[in-house]
Design an enzyme around this catalytic site. Structure first.
Site, PDB file in Angstrom:
ATOM      1  N   SER A  69      -3.019  13.546 -48.531  1.00 57.27           N
ATOM      2  CA  SER A  69      -4.236  12.757 -48.690  1.00 57.27           C
ATOM      3  C   SER A  69      -3.924  11.495 -49.483  1.00 57.27           C
ATOM      4  O   SER A  69      -3.093  11.509 -50.393  1.00 57.27           O
ATOM      5  CB  SER A  69      -5.299  13.582 -49.421  1.00 57.27           C
ATOM      6  OG  SER A  69      -6.353  12.761 -49.878  1.00 57.27           O
ATOM      7  N   ASN A  79       0.826  -1.210   0.000  1.00 54.13           N
ATOM      8  CA  ASN A  79       0.000   0.000   0.000  1.00 54.13           C
ATOM      9  C   ASN A  79       0.858   1.258   0.000  1.00 54.13           C
ATOM     10  O   ASN A  79       0.586   2.233  -0.707  1.00 54.13           O
ATOM     11  CB  ASN A  79      -0.917   0.018   1.227  1.00 54.13           C
ATOM     12  CG  ASN A  79      -1.893  -1.143   1.248  1.00 54.13           C
ATOM     13  OD1 ASN A  79      -1.942  -1.933   0.308  1.00 54.13           O
ATOM     14  ND2 ASN A  79      -2.665  -1.259   2.313  1.00 54.13           N
ATOM     15  N   LYS A 126      -2.476   4.408 -12.004  1.00 52.21           N
ATOM     16  CA  LYS A 126      -1.193   4.451 -12.726  1.00 52.21           C
ATOM     17  C   LYS A 126      -1.376   4.504 -14.232  1.00 52.21           C
ATOM     18  O   LYS A 126      -0.661   5.235 -14.929  1.00 52.21           O
ATOM     19  CB  LYS A 126      -0.341   3.258 -12.314  1.00 52.21           C
ATOM     20  CG  LYS A 126       0.179   3.368 -10.887  1.00 52.21           C
ATOM     21  CD  LYS A 126       0.815   2.110 -10.401  1.00 52.21           C
ATOM     22  CE  LYS A 126      -0.182   1.016 -10.115  1.00 52.21           C
ATOM     23  NZ  LYS A 126      -1.179   1.354  -9.083  1.00 52.21           N
ATOM     24  N   THR A 183     -13.906  37.898 -32.830  1.00 56.74           N
ATOM     25  CA  THR A 183     -14.802  37.411 -31.787  1.00 56.74           C
ATOM     26  C   THR A 183     -15.961  36.741 -32.504  1.00 56.74           C
ATOM     27  O   THR A 183     -16.380  37.192 -33.579  1.00 56.74           O
ATOM     28  CB  THR A 183     -15.337  38.547 -30.889  1.00 56.74           C
ATOM     29  OG1 THR A 183     -16.096  39.469 -31.684  1.00 56.74           O
ATOM     30  CG2 THR A 183     -14.189  39.289 -30.201  1.00 56.74           C
ATOM     31  N   HIS A 184     -16.466  35.652 -31.942  1.00 56.75           N
ATOM     32  CA  HIS A 184     -17.520  34.872 -32.598  1.00 56.75           C
ATOM     33  C   HIS A 184     -17.090  34.429 -34.005  1.00 56.75           C
ATOM     34  O   HIS A 184     -17.934  34.240 -34.884  1.00 56.75           O
ATOM     35  CB  HIS A 184     -18.835  35.661 -32.681  1.00 56.75           C
ATOM     36  CG  HIS A 184     -19.312  36.184 -31.370  1.00 56.75           C
ATOM     37  ND1 HIS A 184     -20.037  35.437 -30.477  1.00 56.75           N
ATOM     38  CD2 HIS A 184     -19.137  37.409 -30.788  1.00 56.75           C
ATOM     39  CE1 HIS A 184     -20.304  36.157 -29.402  1.00 56.75           C
ATOM     40  NE2 HIS A 184     -19.765  37.355 -29.561  1.00 56.75           N
ATOM     41  N   GLN A 220      -5.594   0.723  -8.186  1.00 53.26           N
ATOM     42  CA  GLN A 220      -4.700   0.218  -9.231  1.00 53.26           C
ATOM     43  C   GLN A 220      -4.905   0.968 -10.539  1.00 53.26           C
ATOM     44  O   GLN A 220      -4.007   1.033 -11.376  1.00 53.26           O
ATOM     45  CB  GLN A 220      -4.959  -1.281  -9.432  1.00 53.26           C
ATOM     46  CG  GLN A 220      -4.032  -1.957 -10.418  1.00 53.26           C
ATOM     47  CD  GLN A 220      -4.189  -3.469 -10.374  1.00 53.26           C
ATOM     48  OE1 GLN A 220      -3.790  -4.109  -9.413  1.00 53.26           O
ATOM     49  NE2 GLN A 220      -4.793  -4.033 -11.403  1.00 53.26           N
ATOM     50  N   TYR A 246      -6.528   1.882   1.768  1.00 53.31           N
ATOM     51  CA  TYR A 246      -6.250   1.331   0.439  1.00 53.31           C
ATOM     52  C   TYR A 246      -7.347   0.381  -0.023  1.00 53.31           C
ATOM     53  O   TYR A 246      -7.859  -0.434   0.744  1.00 53.31           O
ATOM     54  CB  TYR A 246      -4.910   0.590   0.424  1.00 53.31           C
ATOM     55  CG  TYR A 246      -4.542   0.151  -0.974  1.00 53.31           C
ATOM     56  CD1 TYR A 246      -3.935   1.038  -1.861  1.00 53.31           C
ATOM     57  CD2 TYR A 246      -4.854  -1.119  -1.422  1.00 53.31           C
ATOM     58  CE1 TYR A 246      -3.641   0.659  -3.160  1.00 53.31           C
ATOM     59  CE2 TYR A 246      -4.562  -1.515  -2.715  1.00 53.31           C
ATOM     60  CZ  TYR A 246      -3.953  -0.624  -3.584  1.00 53.31           C
ATOM     61  OH  TYR A 246      -3.675  -1.004  -4.871  1.00 53.31           O
ATOM     62  N   ASN A 259      -2.577  18.551 -45.055  1.00 53.05           N
ATOM     63  CA  ASN A 259      -3.448  18.539 -43.892  1.00 53.05           C
ATOM     64  C   ASN A 259      -2.687  18.853 -42.594  1.00 53.05           C
ATOM     65  O   ASN A 259      -1.583  18.350 -42.383  1.00 53.05           O
ATOM     66  CB  ASN A 259      -4.124  17.171 -43.755  1.00 53.05           C
ATOM     67  CG  ASN A 259      -4.984  16.840 -44.958  1.00 53.05           C
ATOM     68  OD1 ASN A 259      -5.615  17.721 -45.538  1.00 53.05           O
ATOM     69  ND2 ASN A 259      -5.005  15.575 -45.346  1.00 53.05           N
TER      70      ASN A 259
END
Length: 466
Positions: free
Chosen positions: A281, A114, A329, A159-160, A326, A321, A289
């Site tokens: 492509s 642990n 990680k 903007t927008h 587990q 624990y 791209n």
């Protein structure tokens, strides 16, 4: 299938572990990345056991020699994982016994997996966050230095996704750099909270052998020692914090990637990516791209998912624990790898892209100076709301006449407000427009230069702390 004798705690059990259960339980394939830090922690603990009188000097030397041999096997890629190795701790313990015999069994006196696993994970993350911080600071530096070089380039600000006001290209670059400095600061804060030693906490109740935890702290280079053993072996706040910081970082990188994707389209034509960070492509020969940027954008979703998953794991757990932990990680390793790759690619993209100053300037339109027209009237004494209305009327009049706002005659403008005079022509100049924003943070050259200087100083401080 693991036999009774193969089990780490085989004395309590009769019979073998179900193979499906063993497959579900093992984390060995994931935890091999912890091999070196697990040995590092074991070396420190062995020294503490010798100081506490649990190991003789000869036994300590044998254990350290065995651990060094195991470390060498891992580094050379010749360590043989067996089916009975449930995790990195049992694998290293099993191999140590093979090398030095039953003395290996003394190493875990008073020590629980642990505390081992959380210690290992913290050691791994301390190292990983330093690497990530270095890559992040390099990206920030690349943005800042490019901003310094291309400070005189002006383009539309949006903007927008609609043209709004003229800005310097440097202002755009620095907007992303500033956001990333906050991410750098947050990484430093997470690293400071990771830097608390849990080793010496046992399974949950602590260590009964008078282990010198200050010695462990010094050996493993932690800043402080955990205060409560139950909390120390179960807390994964540092994992959540790291994934949260990573999520914000990926939001910022995704936004930057999206901006650059838009600017690289033929419709905008503001910039071209290097061939090194583009693909073609399989069908259309003309295509180039921006896959590098699209992958940065998509990896954000991957990181968000890791944060959501660990939050769901932690939500229903009782104290101390549980095997559920587990899952932490795999999430950490994946996000560490993702950030490490994405930051380096982003730096490569920024350092190699080519801008089209001509296309940026062509995209500037007189209507973007409508705010400047309102500010002109404000400087003549008109309240801003009235000035805003007057400027809007000028825009409408130009549209009605089928001309741009800068082609309205002085008489046209005077019909809207008598405050307009011949000096109004100075409004319709994009350099003049950006240069009026001299307040701190603005897009005037003096302000942008100040931002650059400030960021350079900030990076120096953050680099020292990385």
């Amino acid at each position: 299938m693991a036999s009774e004798g193969d089990k780490l705690m085989g004395g309590r059990f009769v019979g073998s572990t179900d193979p499906i259960m063993q497959m579900l339980s093992t984390s060995m394939s994931t935890e091999q990345r912890l091999s070196e830090v697990d040995i590092q922690a074991s070396i420190a603990y062995a020294k503490a056991l010798e100081k506490a009188g649990i190991l003789t000097k000869t036994e300590l030397e044998k254990i350290l020699s065995g651990l060094e041999k195991i470390s060498e096997e891992w580094s050379k890629g010749v360590f043989v994982v067996t089916q009975s190795d449930e995790d990195i701790h049992t694998a290293n313990e099993r191999r140590l016994k093979e090398l030095i015999g039953d003395i290996a069994g003394k190493l875990n006196t008073g020590r629980s997996r642990n505390e081992q696993v959380v210690t290992d994970l913290k050691l791994f993350m301390k190292n990983s966050l330093s690497v990530i911080s270095t890559h992040l600071l390099q990206l920030i530096k690349t943005l800042v230095e490019r901003a310094a070089i291309e400070i005189d380039v002006i383009l539309p600000g949006y903007t927008h996704l609609q043209k709004a006001q003229p800005i310097r290209w440097s202002q755009f670059l620095l907007s992303h750099a500033v956001a990333l400095t906050r991410d750098s600061e947050r990484l430093g804060e997470v690293k400071r909270r990771i830097n608390v030693l849990p080793l010496g906490s046992g399974a949950l109740a602590g260590n009964p052998l008078d282990i010198d935890r200050e010695m462990l702290r010094s050996e493993l280079d932690f800043a402080s020692i955990s205060l409560n053993s139950m909390d120390a072996i179960s807390e994964r706040d540092f994992v959540v914090e790291f994934l949260s910081v990573a999520t914000l970082l990926m939001i910022h990188l995704s936004k930057m990637a999206e901006d650059l994707i838009i600017y690289s389209t033929s419709e905008f034509g503001f910039l071209t990516l290097s061939d090194a960070f583009s693909t073609g492509s399989s069908l259309m020969p003309q295509k180039k791209n921006p896959d590098s940027l699209e992958l940065i954008r998509s990896k954000a979703g991957r990181v968000f998912g890791r944060l959501a998953s660990i939050l769901m794991v932690l939500k229903g757990l009782p104290s101390t624990y549980n095997k559920d932990l587990q899952e932490d990680k795999e999430a950490v390793f994946d996000v560490v790898d993702t950030l490490t790759a994405v930051l380096q690619v982003a730096t490569g993209v920024i350092s190699t892209l080519q801008i089209s100053k001509e296309n940026m300037e062509k995209a500037l339109t007189p209507e973007m100076l409508s705010t400047d027209l309102a500010l002109y009237l404000v400087r003549k004494g008109m309240p801003f709301r009235q000035a805003h209305t007057a400027s809007g009327k000028a825009v409408h009049l130009a549209e009605t006449k089928g001309i741009t706002i800068n082609n309205l005659t002085l008489e046209d403008l005077k019909s809207i407000s008598p405050l307009f005079s011949s000096d109004v022509s100075q409004v319709f100049n994009f350099v003049n427009s950006v240069e009026q924003y001299t307040a701190m943070g603005g897009t005037a050259k003096s302000s942008v230069t100040t931002q650059i200087e400030h960021l350079r100083e900030l990076m120096k401080k953050q680099k020292e702390q990385a």
